[in-house]
Design a protein around this motif. Structure first.
Motif: not given
Length: 715
Positions: A406-417, A612-620, A641-643
């Protein structure tokens, strides 16, 4: 009857141009007149005074983006060029059925027909150029590979020569789901503006056609499907001179050094600190006037031959663009580039620090490849050679890297952000960094890493980010700032390298050590004295890349290195580049219609990450919205959009999106187009669902649904 866009220096025509099969493509034609304002002294195009023509062919609905692109076209028109902007068949106002995928043979056939149509007009001198950004840059390169006889030159901005490893679908050869793909699918479904007919024939040409993402999912490996528009399989295929524009904050920048080095026709390039935008209106700046160079480029190849030499392929050395000097365009340096200086991490950067440089060729003769070994332990004293040392305490070979999907949001959504501080992401990575630098280190080009790795699963990816670690004096709570310089990725299935002639990937043998070469994307940067060079390695970068399915760990082994392309800090520029300030463009002549209602007050643009508390899923969750006024109404676009991903079960990743385009029209009529998208995975398959619907005055008119499952191939 004059069109409202006609001025004393431009005439505007809306055309329906027949293709060989009878389908008519909708096009806007801009022609210069005798009263063009300075710097032109244009003569109206005619049989006695023919002018060269420029073509841009796009699926982005000319009747809705006319105001946005008017300044681009007017610049060329004022300098004596005719400009034709056409809608790809099945899109916008063009007839025909939407092609089954992007950059299709049908699109290229139609483009060639448009080029020949332009060349045959009595006001045209028979010479045509193709230009554009993004899609328009892509098909400019692709048409340069076809090279129909009237096509003499191209200008391609933010485009690539490799449709598999470089485009938005499989960044670095790994599945990437870009929000552009979802939005474009809905755009393809729309009928023509501004009347938006909802009859059967109009809906059949786009609304009822299969979504393009399905074609992408069915072609998860490099090969003929992608090679059709990829120059990198054979650079001799480009037979038309090309001027290239790119930016360090755009994911398509790698094609520029490759094309400069390997093509056999004249190629020049300008690269700046820009995102996926033209240089004259890009943020961050500095902004420059690229169209000055483009006019000179087209002048050289599209103007009539010299009367002294009727067989000449270029006109006399006189140049049109004011202030550009008298030398011929082909005497310009091959590469004009912005050498970036350090800046702290800032997603809202407005002006990049640095300086303009030039290089006579690629690679520049002064560029030096410097290898930095990756060391498992910190040295007892000062290291006599450049090296990057693991920051893990008491580390020793092999170094273990746990997969955190689940890591990576800090790097953006493509190699250009433009992104923020990388330190939180680096905390989950295997980090190697240098000692504080004693002297500045300036790089220019494509850094490369040679890794010795293993994985405890049959599928694994490696993501590398090159960061600048800057000390922050007097801040004990945050003693450093970490700026992303560039990044790159490689799937272990591609460990033999992305060979276009041998594209079949191979599964990893678990726990077997192998070599993996990773190219980081083209960049320029100066690491200042006192800063540290950091290489951060992970096996996930979500949501930029689809996660591999198995919980696992990987290792980095002895013998791994990072090679940096070093540009000597004392190297003076070959010459001072000539880059004018952006021109003052004339305003768009038409005023937008007063909106029927006030703009919505719930517009939101945001990214959030929650557990998400119930499932432990990470939602972006990403939310985006915009309002665009037109002379005939107003468009409101919204998307959510939800990841969804769980570290314990990465095989079950999913992306869900809802996108809407609502048109409020002058006759108290609304038409709203909606798209519900869902893509998910399990250990062996990708599952795709999409629903399109259209509503008129909030009443449902039509709905179509697609669902498909395809095998998961090394992703």
């Amino acid at each position: 009857m004059p069109h409202p866009l006609d001025t004393d220096w431009l005439t505007f025509h809306q055309l329906a141009i027949p293709m060989p099969d009878g389908v008519q493509l909708a096009a806007d034609l801009y022609l210069p007149t005798s009263e063009a304002p300075p710097p032109s002294e244009a003569i109206p195009p005619s049989e006695d005074h023919p002018v060269p023509a420029l073509l841009e062919l796009l699926p982005y609905r000319k009747d809705e983006d006319r105001a946005v692109r008017f300044s681009q076209y007017s610049y060329f028109v004022q300098r004596g060029y005719a400009v034709l902007r056409a809608d790809i068949r099945g899109t916008g106002a063009s007839e025909g059925t939407l092609p089954a995928y992007e950059y299709s043979e049908q699109e290229h056939d139609d483009a060639e027909a448009l080029i020949h149509w332009l060349a045959a007009q009595d006001w045209c001198n028979g010479r045509v150029g193709v230009f554009g950004i993004s899609w328009g840059g892509f098909n400019a390169i692709q048409l340069g590979m076809r090279a129909p006889e009237p096509l003499r030159a191209i200008v391609a901005a933010c485009a690539t020569d490799d449709l598999f490893f470089d485009d938005v679908h499989y960044l670095d050869g790994i599945m990437h789901l870009n929000q552009y793909e979802i939005r474009q699918d809905l755009t393809n479904a729309l009928t023509r503006a501004p009347d938006f007919p909802l009859d059967e024939e109009s809906l059949a040409r786009g609304f009822d056609t299969e979504p393009w993402v399905i074609a992408k999912l069915k072609h998860q490996q490099d090969g003929p499907f992608w090679d059709r528009g990829s120059l990198n399989t054979d650079y001799a295929r480009l037979r038309v001179p090309a001027l290239l524009l790119g930016g360090y904050y755009d994911a398509y920048r790698d094609s520029i050094p490759r094309m400069l080095e390997h093509t056999h026709v004249p190629v020049q390039a300008i690269v700046g600190p820009w995102p996926h935008q033209y240089p004259h209106n890009a943020t961050p700046g500095p902004r420059v006037e690229w169209r000055d160079r483009a006019v000179r480029w087209f002048d050289h190849f599209l103007e009539d031959p010299s009367p002294e030499d009727p067989t000449s392929e270029s006109p006399p050395a006189e140049e049109k663009a004011p202030g550009s000097g008298d030398r011929p365009i082909l005497d310009e340096p091959a590469l004009t580039y912005f050498e970036r200086d350090y800046h702290p991490p800032d997603p809202n950067l407005q002006l990049a620090p640095g300086r303009w440089r030039t290089a006579p060729a690629w690679p520049p003769p002064t560029l030096e490849a410097q290898s930095w070994p990756l060391e498992a332990t910190q040295p007892a004293g000062a290291s006599p050679q450049p090296a990057l040392h693991a920051t893990t305490a008491d580390a020793g070979w092999p170094l273990r890297l746990d997969y955190v999907p689940t890591i990576g949001l800090e790097a953006g959504t493509w190699w250009g952000d433009l992104v923020g501080d990388q330190a939180p992401l680096d905390d989950h990575c295997l980090v190697f960094e240098s000692a504080p630098l004693e002297h500045p280190v300036t790089i220019l080009g494509i850094p490369t890493a040679h890794l010795r790795v293993s994985a405890a699963a049959a599928t694994a990816n490696w993501f590398l980010r090159l960061n600048d670690v800057a000390p922050v004096a007097g801040d004990s709570s945050s003693p450093e700032r970490v700026t992303l310089v560039t990044g790159g990725a490689r799937s272990g299935a591609h460990r033999a390298g992305p060979d276009p002639h041998n594209p079949t990937p191979e599964a990893i043998h678990p726990n077997e050590v192998f070599d993996l070469d990773v190219d980081l994307h083209f960049t320029s940067w100066t690491f200042r004295p006192g800063h540290r060079i950091r290489l951060a390695i992970s096996n996930a970068l979500w949501p930029m890349f689809w996660p591999t399915p198995d919980p696992m760990h990987t290792t980095i082994e002895v013998g791994s290195t990072l090679t940096l392309p070093i540009a000597p800090a004392t190297n003076p520029p070959a010459e001072e580049p000539h880059l004018p300030e952006p021109a003052n463009d004339p305003p768009y002549p038409l005023e937008p219609l007063d909106p029927p209602t006030p703009p919505p007050d719930d517009l939101e643009n945001s990214w959030t990450r929650t557990i998400e508390e119930e499932t432990g899923d990470t939602l972006i969750t990403s939310k985006a919205a915009s309002v665009t006024p037109h002379p005939w109404g107003r468009t409101t676009i919204r998307s959510t959009t939800t990841y969804r991903l769980n570290d314990a079960a990465p095989a079950a990743a999913s992306v869900t999106a809802h996108v809407s385009r609502r048109y409020e029209l002058a006759a108290a009529r609304t038409v709203e187009w909606q798209c519900d998208f869902h893509q998910s995975s399990d250990p062996t398959s990708f599952h795709y669902q999409l629903t399109r619907r259209v509503l008129e005055n909030d009443t449902p008119i039509r709905e179509r649904h697609w669902t498909t499952t395809v095998p998961r191939l090394h992703h």
